[in-house]
Scaffold this active site. Structure first.
Site, PDB file in Angstrom:
ATOM      1  N   LYS A 121       0.837  -1.198   0.000  1.00 57.30           N
ATOM      2  CA  LYS A 121       0.000   0.000   0.000  1.00 57.30           C
ATOM      3  C   LYS A 121       0.875   1.252   0.000  1.00 57.30           C
ATOM      4  O   LYS A 121       1.746   1.408   0.851  1.00 57.30           O
ATOM      5  CB  LYS A 121      -0.929   0.007   1.216  1.00 57.30           C
ATOM      6  N   VAL A 122       0.587   2.122  -0.965  1.00 58.28           N
ATOM      7  CA  VAL A 122       1.335   3.374  -1.142  1.00 58.28           C
ATOM      8  C   VAL A 122       0.327   4.503  -1.299  1.00 58.28           C
ATOM      9  O   VAL A 122      -0.597   4.399  -2.121  1.00 58.28           O
ATOM     10  CB  VAL A 122       2.239   3.305  -2.386  1.00 58.28           C
TER      11      VAL A 122
END
Length: 358
Positions: free
Chosen positions: A139-140
């Protein structure tokens, strides 16, 4: 039929927005995968803080980690990476059956890195290697630096769940970064078929902010309350269809590259005056994901009405956005504000999490 399975039959994946050792050790996650057709799991710092602060099943491992010369973040990872691996293993059959289109677990890089692309890439690669599962998504956040990191991670064959998106401008920028990453991967001789990405558009927070602004305007503006987020999602899906099923993506698609699915996030209804399935029932359609907290998932199972709705009322969605604009509400500016606030909340949750493992 279980409404959750009906949603799957419409081509939409339902992911659980939660993970804990209670869910793993006591068999609830396995049961939801088997009986509800849960196709994935998302996590974030707030979810892990709640799980670890609850204490159950973590005490012994945390005590052992605190006896080692590790920093707080390393101890945190020592606790949660095994949980992520176990969830990945439970979902591995789903991943295999779907040919890699479903069955993913998401793990977030530190929110403290949100404005540092190089550090985000390094953390993403490290976490991918540590978890060592094909069905992991890193997750970014969709910050300016995050967009660069997304392109670079995809270019290195790292699958990504893009988080903290709150506007159509975010949708476009994130899709651009994904396509650039695929082109980078292809040019490097990598296999574009092995990369997956979802673009997580946060919904309930949009309505919370826009409703407040509509309340301040009063009068006819009140008729638009509770409509902004669903309208935004329908318009985002139209952009998805045009981009990933149009000529611009045709060459990459022919090589086996996957579209970057839209994911509906923050789908627990915050306003009790609204339906508890406001961000579920109107947004069901193929090649999408809805990630649900426990209460919303239970509501869908109990009384959800399932139909292919995502492509409906697109004209009304455009009219809603035109009306909001005519009232002077800037949805792009609102998205930037919500992203800053969401990032601050994640940073706070992560800091509290590290206090538990310090």
């Amino acid at each position: 039929m279980n409404p959750l399975l009906q949603v799957r039959a419409q081509g939409q994946q339902v992911w659980l927005d939660n993970l804990s050792r209670t869910l793993l050790n006591e068999g609830q996650l396995a049961k939801m995968i088997a009986e509800d057709g849960i196709d994935g799991v998302t996590t974030n710092p707030a979810i892990f803080h709640k799980a670890i602060a609850g204490g159950r099943y973590y005490e012994d491992d945390l005590a052992a980690l605190k006896a080692q010369p590790l920093d707080a973040e390393a101890r945190y990872e020592g606790l949660v990476i095994p949980d992520v691996q176990r969830a990945c293993d439970l979902l591995r059959p789903t991943w295999e059956r779907s040919g890699g289109n479903a069955g993913y677990v998401s793990l977030e890089v530190s929110p403290a890195l949100a404005h540092d692309a190089a550090a985000t890439v390094a953390a993403g690669v490290r976490l991918k290697q540590a978890v060592a599962r094909d069905n992991l998504l890193i997750k970014v956040p969709a910050t300016v630096a995050g967009l660069d990191a997304i392109e670079l991670l995809i270019g290195r064959g790292v699958s990504v769940n893009v988080t903290l998106m709150f506007s159509l401008a975010h949708v476009d920028a994130v899709a651009d970064a994904y396509v650039l990453g695929l082109q980078r991967l292809r040019q490097a001789g990598g296999d574009v078929r092995k990369v997956m990405s979802v673009a997580s558009l946060f919904l309930s927070r949009v309505d919370t902010l826009i409703d407040k602004q509509l309340d301040e305007l009063g009068g006819d503006a009140l008729a638009l309350r509770g409509k902004a987020a669903v309208a935004m999602s329908k318009l985002a899906y139209q952009r998805y269809r045009k981009r990933f099923h149009g000529t611009a993506f045709a060459e990459l698609r022919a090589l086996g590259a996957r579209p970057q699915y839209m994911l509906w996030a923050s789908t627990g209804t915050k306003n009790p005056a609204y339906s508890d399935l406001l961000y579920v029932e109107p947004l069901i359609g193929p090649e999408t994901v809805n990630t649900l907290p426990d209460a919303t998932l239970a509501a869908l199972r109990d009384h959800g009405k399932v139909a292919a709705t995502l492509g409906d009322d697109v004209g009304a969605a455009r009219s809603t956005f035109d009306a909001l604009n005519a009232l002077g509400l800037d949805m792009t500016a609102a998205g930037e504000r919500l992203q800053r606030e969401g990032l601050a909340q994640f940073e706070d949750a992560f800091a509290q999490l590290l206090q538990l493992t310090a």
